[in-house]
Enzyme design. Sequence first.
Site, PDB file in Angstrom:
ATOM      1  N   HIS A 239     -10.870 -11.589   5.737  1.00 37.43           N
ATOM      2  CA  HIS A 239      -9.650 -11.636   5.587  1.00 37.43           C
ATOM      3  C   HIS A 239      -8.509 -11.582   6.846  1.00 37.43           C
ATOM      4  O   HIS A 239      -9.167 -10.924   7.725  1.00 37.43           O
ATOM      5  CB  HIS A 239      -9.010 -10.715   4.484  1.00 37.43           C
ATOM      6  CG  HIS A 239      -9.130  -9.175   4.741  1.00 37.43           C
ATOM      7  ND1 HIS A 239      -7.971  -8.398   5.137  1.00 37.43           N
ATOM      8  CD2 HIS A 239     -10.190  -8.261   4.716  1.00 37.43           C
ATOM      9  CE1 HIS A 239      -8.264  -7.112   5.444  1.00 37.43           C
ATOM     10  NE2 HIS A 239      -9.573  -6.984   5.082  1.00 37.43           N
ATOM     11  N   ASP A 256      -9.813  -3.523  10.706  1.00 39.82           N
ATOM     12  CA  ASP A 256      -9.752  -4.193   9.208  1.00 39.82           C
ATOM     13  C   ASP A 256      -8.546  -5.121   9.184  1.00 39.82           C
ATOM     14  O   ASP A 256      -7.297  -4.666   8.932  1.00 39.82           O
ATOM     15  CB  ASP A 256      -9.549  -2.823   8.074  1.00 39.82           C
ATOM     16  CG  ASP A 256      -9.339  -3.286   6.934  1.00 39.82           C
ATOM     17  OD1 ASP A 256      -9.767  -4.705   6.493  1.00 39.82           O
ATOM     18  OD2 ASP A 256      -8.871  -2.814   5.841  1.00 39.82           O
ATOM     19  N   GLU A 290      -5.964 -10.146   1.025  1.00 38.68           N
ATOM     20  CA  GLU A 290      -6.941  -9.377   0.333  1.00 38.68           C
ATOM     21  C   GLU A 290      -6.379  -7.785   0.122  1.00 38.68           C
ATOM     22  O   GLU A 290      -6.719  -7.477  -0.974  1.00 38.68           O
ATOM     23  CB  GLU A 290      -8.056  -9.220   1.410  1.00 38.68           C
ATOM     24  CG  GLU A 290      -9.296  -8.628   1.080  1.00 38.68           C
ATOM     25  CD  GLU A 290      -9.601  -7.128   1.171  1.00 38.68           C
ATOM     26  OE1 GLU A 290     -10.422  -6.509   0.724  1.00 38.68           O
ATOM     27  OE2 GLU A 290      -8.599  -6.510   1.682  1.00 38.68           O
ATOM     28  N   GLU A 291      -5.773  -7.408   1.028  1.00 42.10           N
ATOM     29  CA  GLU A 291      -5.266  -6.159   0.772  1.00 42.10           C
ATOM     30  C   GLU A 291      -4.328  -6.083  -0.674  1.00 42.10           C
ATOM     31  O   GLU A 291      -3.905  -4.735  -0.895  1.00 42.10           O
ATOM     32  CB  GLU A 291      -4.577  -5.381   1.888  1.00 42.10           C
ATOM     33  CG  GLU A 291      -5.555  -5.547   3.228  1.00 42.10           C
ATOM     34  CD  GLU A 291      -6.512  -4.593   3.123  1.00 42.10           C
ATOM     35  OE1 GLU A 291      -6.710  -3.744   2.338  1.00 42.10           O
ATOM     36  OE2 GLU A 291      -6.965  -4.268   4.395  1.00 42.10           O
ATOM     37  N   ASP A 318     -16.023  -8.196   6.685  1.00 45.15           N
ATOM     38  CA  ASP A 318     -14.514  -7.334   6.466  1.00 45.15           C
ATOM     39  C   ASP A 318     -15.149  -6.149   7.191  1.00 45.15           C
ATOM     40  O   ASP A 318     -15.837  -5.265   6.516  1.00 45.15           O
ATOM     41  CB  ASP A 318     -14.401  -7.068   5.072  1.00 45.15           C
ATOM     42  CG  ASP A 318     -13.044  -6.391   4.794  1.00 45.15           C
ATOM     43  OD1 ASP A 318     -12.516  -5.969   5.769  1.00 45.15           O
ATOM     44  OD2 ASP A 318     -12.585  -6.352   3.789  1.00 45.15           O
ATOM     45  N   HIS A 394      -6.256   0.943   7.778  1.00 45.53           N
ATOM     46  CA  HIS A 394      -5.061   0.841   7.129  1.00 45.53           C
ATOM     47  C   HIS A 394      -4.029   1.960   7.730  1.00 45.53           C
ATOM     48  O   HIS A 394      -3.045   2.714   7.090  1.00 45.53           O
ATOM     49  CB  HIS A 394      -5.216   1.695   5.793  1.00 45.53           C
ATOM     50  CG  HIS A 394      -6.078   0.657   5.057  1.00 45.53           C
ATOM     51  ND1 HIS A 394      -6.586   0.813   3.651  1.00 45.53           N
ATOM     52  CD2 HIS A 394      -6.690  -0.411   5.337  1.00 45.53           C
ATOM     53  CE1 HIS A 394      -7.195  -0.065   3.214  1.00 45.53           C
ATOM     54  NE2 HIS A 394      -7.435  -0.776   4.076  1.00 45.53           N
TER      55      HIS A 394
END
Length: 426
Positions: A239, A256, A290-291, A318, A394
């Site tokens: 992603h 990520d 994706e998130e 990922d 994140h």
Amino acid sequence: MRILKAFLVLALLSGSAAAVSAGYTPDFDRGVDVKQAIQAALEAAASAGGLLPELPGRQQEAGPVWVSMEKSDVGGLDGALFKAAPAAQNKRIVIYEFDADRVAELAAGMHRAYYRAPGFFAHDTLESALEDLKAPRPVPARAYAIDQAARVKELLPLVKEAPIVSAIASLSAFKNRGSRYATGVDASKWLQKEWAKLASGRPDVSVAPFKHAAFPQESVVLTLRGATEPDNVVVIGGHIDCVAGYGDTLAPGADDNASGASVTQEVARALIEGGYRPAKTIKFIGFAAEEAGLRGSADIAAAFRKDGVKVEGMLNLDMVNYKGSAKDIYFVTDNTSPDQNAFLGKLIDTYTEYTWGSFKCGYGCSDHASWTKNGYPASMAFESTFEQYNPSIHKPVDTLAQTGGRAEHAFKFARLGVAYAVELAK
Ligand code: BES
Ligand code: ZN
């Protein structure tokens, strides 16, 4: 506009779900109390009166959302959440239409009742949600053989760390790559241009965006057309979006998942540099959103299935640049193909010195799940064990600097990607 709130809560909750499903106390954020963070997010959303200010990156209004969930979960939730009758149901699954802003409340309710999240699937259309009422599509068995040593050994030395570093640096330089934000759109456009450069001079290589109806960020697809069996397709991807936090905030998302997207690019680059012409078609995909609940890959895998595309296998990359554990490469065992996972392990043993292990996510933790759901053999290669992954993800600190400006770990995944491509697309 209000779906932003839903995304925030979903992102936070799904992060905490990672901790819960692994059965250990939620130190997911290594020091950040996830419960408190969720509470703060909910309070902030409530005090905004259910409306968020207009954000600069905002490009598209949210539409209705169809949510499918386990019937047995409904009982533990506040009945007020379910204003209207279900849109559809079977014995086990029920589908409700939700306003986008109420999805956040549903996620919060799920979290309170079951301490897991999201615990439901959000769909753009009722048609898509109805698919969840059907039995999951079985993944047909297939045979794997490793017999392309000469070709693989010729191509592996072309894989380099520097282009991976450079791609991670460029992708993580966008303020964020949130799928609803202008910079998330820009990052996708930038990648399309980069990949188009790789395609130049090769009539059998093309690059195209895959556009999504529900959000502005486009997925990116580089196609290396198969010479003799072009209708059979191998998919390698990761992603391109990242968690943009509460609003249009700083989110480099280097590990990520600029790392997986950059490794995807490096596999393509090395194969093209080597003049490799596969028998089958290889599609390199940077997945959008994706998130936001695997939405980019869900659209693409469903479209492939509807079009009858024969996908030989899918490899999801990922989070691949943080070496958190003793072994080099880990495979996710759930929502993946055990046979293809075993094949990937054998590829590592055959062509590299790397060590590998496996673990269970406990939920559809990334884009491989969309392919599995559509009946395709999919795998997910990951940087560490579930307990030891990069604690910076994140967050604004998920930078390339965290890995010393290097891509040593990611490099291993690019080599695996080359071996996978050559041994499957033959
Ligand atoms: N890269 C993560 C998934 C991940 C994190 C897998 C840690 C294994 C260990 C992915 O981008 C992500 O954040 N996924 C969400 C779920 C998704 C459906 C929104 C998650 O895991 O919370
Ligand atoms: Zn990710």
